[in-house]
Motif scaffolding. Structure first.
Motif, mmCIF file in Angstrom:
data_model
loop_
_atom_site.group_PDB
_atom_site.id
_atom_site.type_symbol
_atom_site.label_atom_id
_atom_site.label_comp_id
_atom_site.label_asym_id
_atom_site.label_seq_id
_atom_site.Cartn_x
_atom_site.Cartn_y
_atom_site.Cartn_z
ATOM 1 N N LEU A 12 25.150 -27.181 -53.829
ATOM 2 C CA LEU A 12 25.092 -28.015 -55.019
ATOM 3 C C LEU A 12 26.310 -27.880 -55.917
ATOM 4 O O LEU A 12 26.378 -28.516 -56.963
ATOM 5 C CB LEU A 12 23.843 -27.652 -55.843
ATOM 6 C CG LEU A 12 22.485 -27.937 -55.207
ATOM 7 C CD1 LEU A 12 21.376 -27.339 -56.076
ATOM 8 C CD2 LEU A 12 22.283 -29.431 -55.038
ATOM 9 N N GLY A 13 27.263 -27.034 -55.512
ATOM 10 C CA GLY A 13 28.400 -26.790 -56.387
ATOM 11 C C GLY A 13 28.100 -25.768 -57.465
ATOM 12 O O GLY A 13 28.770 -25.720 -58.500
ATOM 13 N N GLY A 14 27.091 -24.919 -57.236
ATOM 14 C CA GLY A 14 26.678 -23.937 -58.234
ATOM 15 C C GLY A 14 27.174 -22.534 -57.943
ATOM 16 O O GLY A 14 27.958 -22.293 -57.019
ATOM 17 N N ASP A 15 26.660 -21.583 -58.722
ATOM 18 C CA ASP A 15 27.136 -20.201 -58.647
ATOM 19 C C ASP A 15 26.718 -19.492 -57.362
ATOM 20 O O ASP A 15 27.338 -18.495 -56.980
ATOM 21 C CB ASP A 15 26.618 -19.405 -59.854
ATOM 22 C CG ASP A 15 27.180 -19.911 -61.179
ATOM 23 O OD1 ASP A 15 28.268 -20.526 -61.144
ATOM 24 O OD2 ASP A 15 26.543 -19.696 -62.222
ATOM 25 N N ASN A 16 25.656 -19.950 -56.714
ATOM 26 C CA ASN A 16 25.146 -19.251 -55.538
ATOM 27 C C ASN A 16 25.751 -19.736 -54.218
ATOM 28 O O ASN A 16 25.430 -19.191 -53.156
ATOM 29 C CB ASN A 16 23.621 -19.405 -55.467
ATOM 30 C CG ASN A 16 22.915 -18.701 -56.610
ATOM 31 O OD1 ASN A 16 23.352 -17.645 -57.055
ATOM 32 N ND2 ASN A 16 21.836 -19.289 -57.090
ATOM 33 N N ASP A 17 26.589 -20.750 -54.281
ATOM 34 C CA ASP A 17 27.108 -21.335 -53.039
ATOM 35 C C ASP A 17 27.967 -20.346 -52.244
ATOM 36 O O ASP A 17 27.904 -20.320 -51.011
ATOM 37 C CB ASP A 17 27.930 -22.584 -53.341
ATOM 38 C CG ASP A 17 27.060 -23.730 -53.851
ATOM 39 O OD1 ASP A 17 25.836 -23.669 -53.649
ATOM 40 O OD2 ASP A 17 27.612 -24.667 -54.452
ATOM 41 N N ALA A 18 28.759 -19.533 -52.926
ATOM 42 C CA ALA A 18 29.616 -18.577 -52.220
ATOM 43 C C ALA A 18 28.771 -17.581 -51.423
ATOM 44 O O ALA A 18 29.112 -17.238 -50.285
ATOM 45 C CB ALA A 18 30.517 -17.843 -53.208
ATOM 46 N N ALA A 19 27.661 -17.130 -52.006
ATOM 47 C CA ALA A 19 26.786 -16.197 -51.293
ATOM 48 C C ALA A 19 26.155 -16.862 -50.078
ATOM 49 O O ALA A 19 26.044 -16.246 -49.008
ATOM 50 C CB ALA A 19 25.694 -15.683 -52.236
#
Length: 270
Positions: free
Chosen positions: A11-18
């Protein structure tokens, strides 16, 4: 049988990298492709509530929402480019009715989700349910990259969902150091001690042990206790074996597993 495509809705949010790090850890042993799908709502659809009140979307509002979606997509592309993995794909779909995301999921071997989505929170919660239950695509739910060569536990009752989960997890199980079948006899409608599952896995070249959990308590809690005792890295389980209305009223073992906060990753299949 190997996995060739790992799907990651973002979604382009903070959790995407994880999520991408989890996908990379799962994809590497199979040399599988990681397909990142950016799901954004149509700006027009977000204003559908305004029709009867006479407040339609303004050009400025629609443009601002489109700009936000474009920024999110660009961020996801940057994260994927920095993943340092050779086989990646990127797609963008609108998510008014989840048809785009559901269509993409149909050729994926497994879909990576964050825990909050699996618990019914956030924009992708409905997509999680539709893709797991209606498209019947297996799900991996984890907070961090998992050890594909670690210990994998399997929740086993001999039922349809558990059997399907076992078969679909075979590529993952082949790389495990230890595989353990966990069963809770008192919670089963028919006798089942895991021996047939052990024999099936042996035919697949996978050595597994069967552990019978003796408890008069809840089956889900017993399974979670077995996972903790094993120090399992992944728990394989069939998802939602009872009708949806019954699950809504009474909950269920799957929901308990999703809500448990167990450090083990979940591999779920319906």
């Amino acid at each position: 049988m190997v996995w060739t495509e790992i799907l990651v809705p973002v979604l382009g949010g903070d959790n995407d990298a994880a999520l991408l790090a989890i996908a990379k850890a799962l994809a590497e042993p199979f040399n599988a492709a990681i397909n990142v799908v950016y799901a954004s709502p149509s700006p027009i659809s977000l204003f559908s509530w305004a029709g009867e009140g006479g407040y339609g979307p303004t050009d400025v509002a629609v443009a601002a929402m489109q700009e936000s979606a474009d920024r999110g997509q660009a961020r996801c592309r940057d994260l994927l480019a920095s993943l340092d993995y050779p086989k990646t794909k990127f797609e963008a779909v609108t998510a008014d009715d989840w048809i785009g995301l559901r269509t993409v999921s149909r050729l994926a071997d497994v879909v990576i989700w964050e825990r909050s989505v699996s618990r019914g929170h956030g924009f992708l919660a409905n997509a999680f349910q539709q893709i797991l239950l209606d498209e019947r695509r297996p799900a991996i739910i984890a907070d961090k990259p998992t050890k594909a060569d670690g210990t994998i536990a399997i929740a086993w009752d001999g039922g349809r969902e558990a059997s399907r989960a076992l078969r679909r997890a075979v590529p993952l199980l082949r790389g495990a150091t230890k595989v353990v079948i966990l069963s809770v006899p008192h919670a089963m409608a028919h006798p089942c001690d895991g021996s047939r599952a052990v024999d099936y896995l042996a035919d697949q070249g996978i050595k597994a042990d069967a552990v019978v959990l003796h408890t008069q308590g809840d089956a889900g809690q017993a399974i979670l206790g077995g996972v903790r005792d094993l120090g399992a890295d992944i728990l394989v389980a069939g998802a939602f074996g009872h009708p949806r209305l019954q699950r809504f009223i009474f909950g269920g073992t799957t929901q308990l597993l999703l809500d448990s906060g167990s450090p083990a990753a979940l591999f779920l299949s319906h």
